[in-house]
Design a protein around this motif. Structure first.
Motif, short mmCIF file in Angstrom:
data_model
loop_
_atom_site.label_atom_id
_atom_site.label_comp_id
_atom_site.label_asym_id
_atom_site.label_seq_id
_atom_site.Cartn_x
_atom_site.Cartn_y
_atom_site.Cartn_z
N LYS A 37 22.70 47.98 44.91
CA LYS A 37 24.09 48.30 44.66
C LYS A 37 24.92 47.18 45.06
CE LYS A 37 27.84 51.56 45.35
NZ LYS A 37 28.24 52.83 46.06
N ASP A 38 24.50 46.62 46.43
CA ASP A 38 25.17 45.27 46.86
C ASP A 38 24.65 44.09 46.07
OD1 ASP A 38 26.20 46.62 49.01
OD2 ASP A 38 24.79 45.84 50.47
N LEU A 39 23.81 44.10 45.27
CA LEU A 39 23.43 42.90 44.21
C LEU A 39 24.31 43.24 43.10
CD1 LEU A 39 19.51 42.33 44.65
CD2 LEU A 39 21.43 40.89 45.33
N ALA A 40 24.40 44.32 42.70
CA ALA A 40 25.12 44.57 41.38
C ALA A 40 26.77 44.18 41.69
CB ALA A 40 25.21 45.94 41.00
N TYR A 41 27.24 44.47 43.17
CA TYR A 41 28.49 44.27 43.16
C TYR A 41 28.70 42.50 43.42
CZ TYR A 41 32.89 44.19 45.83
OH TYR A 41 34.18 43.96 46.05
N LEU A 42 27.76 42.02 43.93
CA LEU A 42 27.49 40.68 44.05
C LEU A 42 27.77 39.76 42.64
CD1 LEU A 42 27.58 38.16 45.97
CD2 LEU A 42 24.75 38.15 45.91
N LYS A 43 26.92 40.40 41.81
CA LYS A 43 26.96 39.90 40.50
C LYS A 43 28.23 39.77 39.87
CE LYS A 43 24.95 39.86 35.99
NZ LYS A 43 23.70 40.76 35.17
N GLU A 44 29.13 40.94 40.08
CA GLU A 44 30.27 41.15 39.50
C GLU A 44 31.13 40.11 40.16
OE1 GLU A 44 34.26 43.78 40.20
OE2 GLU A 44 32.26 44.85 40.23
N LYS A 45 31.09 39.84 41.44
CA LYS A 45 31.88 38.85 42.19
C LYS A 45 31.67 37.48 41.45
CE LYS A 45 31.27 40.24 46.32
NZ LYS A 45 31.56 40.28 47.84
N VAL A 46 30.38 37.21 41.26
CA VAL A 46 30.11 35.81 41.10
C VAL A 46 29.99 35.43 39.58
CG1 VAL A 46 28.80 35.40 43.13
CG2 VAL A 46 27.74 35.96 41.05
N ALA A 47 29.86 36.18 38.53
CA ALA A 47 29.95 35.81 37.17
C ALA A 47 31.24 35.20 36.99
CB ALA A 47 29.70 37.09 36.45
N ARG A 48 31.01 34.17 36.05
CA ARG A 48 32.04 33.25 35.43
C ARG A 48 33.35 34.33 34.91
NH1 ARG A 48 31.01 28.52 36.92
NH2 ARG A 48 28.96 27.69 36.29
N PHE A 49 34.54 33.96 35.23
CA PHE A 49 35.73 34.36 34.79
C PHE A 49 35.57 34.31 33.13
CE2 PHE A 49 39.54 36.33 35.34
CZ PHE A 49 40.80 35.65 34.47
N LYS A 50 36.08 35.47 32.49
CA LYS A 50 35.81 35.67 31.12
C LYS A 50 37.43 35.71 30.55
CE LYS A 50 31.18 37.15 30.74
NZ LYS A 50 30.92 37.43 32.29
N GLY A 51 38.21 35.03 30.68
CA GLY A 51 39.68 35.06 30.29
C GLY A 51 40.60 35.96 30.94
N CYS A 52 41.68 35.98 30.68
CA CYS A 52 42.93 36.58 31.30
C CYS A 52 43.05 38.07 31.23
CB CYS A 52 44.10 35.91 31.14
SG CYS A 52 44.06 34.17 31.70
N ASN A 53 42.38 38.82 30.63
CA ASN A 53 42.41 40.40 30.37
C ASN A 53 41.96 40.83 31.60
OD1 ASN A 53 42.63 42.88 29.47
ND2 ASN A 53 40.86 42.70 28.07
#
Length: 141
Positions: A37-53
């Protein structure tokens, strides 16, 4: 807004797209389920920003992970492998903390719940009251 990812979303949407703050993560979870669960949350934090929505689905934009301190390289290597396995491709910097004093070492490893290998404990125990010997161990280990 208590999470780092919320702060990153605000920074990125607010025009600071060049901000690339490091992320701090734990070396292991309490259980395998918590770790995943921590890894999945970490992935959310480090994935590149995909626009302004901005929504709960928007990735936050971190590009560097700095781990907590560790003294067991197998834990670090497993963490890096697990990150790569789920698609985290950013730079992962190992968190290090030189052993300045035995008391400080115990305090920080206890605070961070850092696993200390038995060989390090065994080496430090007989010299714990000798500051010069602790420094020498730190330098030569």
């Amino acid at each position: 807004m208590g999470h780092t990812s919320s702060l990153l979303r605000l920074m990125l949407v607010g025009g600071l797209q060049e901000a690339h703050p490091g992320m701090i993560t734990y070396e292991s979870g309490a259980t395998e389920e918590a770790y995943k669960k921590d890894l999945a949350y970490l992935k959310e934090k480090v994935a590149r920003f995909k626009g302004c929505n901005v929504s709960l689905q928007v990735d936050a934009g971190g590009e560097v992970i700095i781990t907590q301190l560790f003294y067991d390289t197998d834990i670090f290597l497993k963490f890096v492998s697990d990150c790569h396995e789920i698609g985290i491709k950013c730079l992962i910097v190992p968190g290090i903390m030189p052993i300045q004093s035995y008391k400080g070492f115990l305090h920080m490893t206890g605070l961070c719940k850092t696993k200390v290998p038995a060989e390090i404990k065994a080496a430090l125990e007989p010299i714990k009251d000798n500051e010069e010997a602790v420094h020498a161990y730190e330098i030569h280990s």
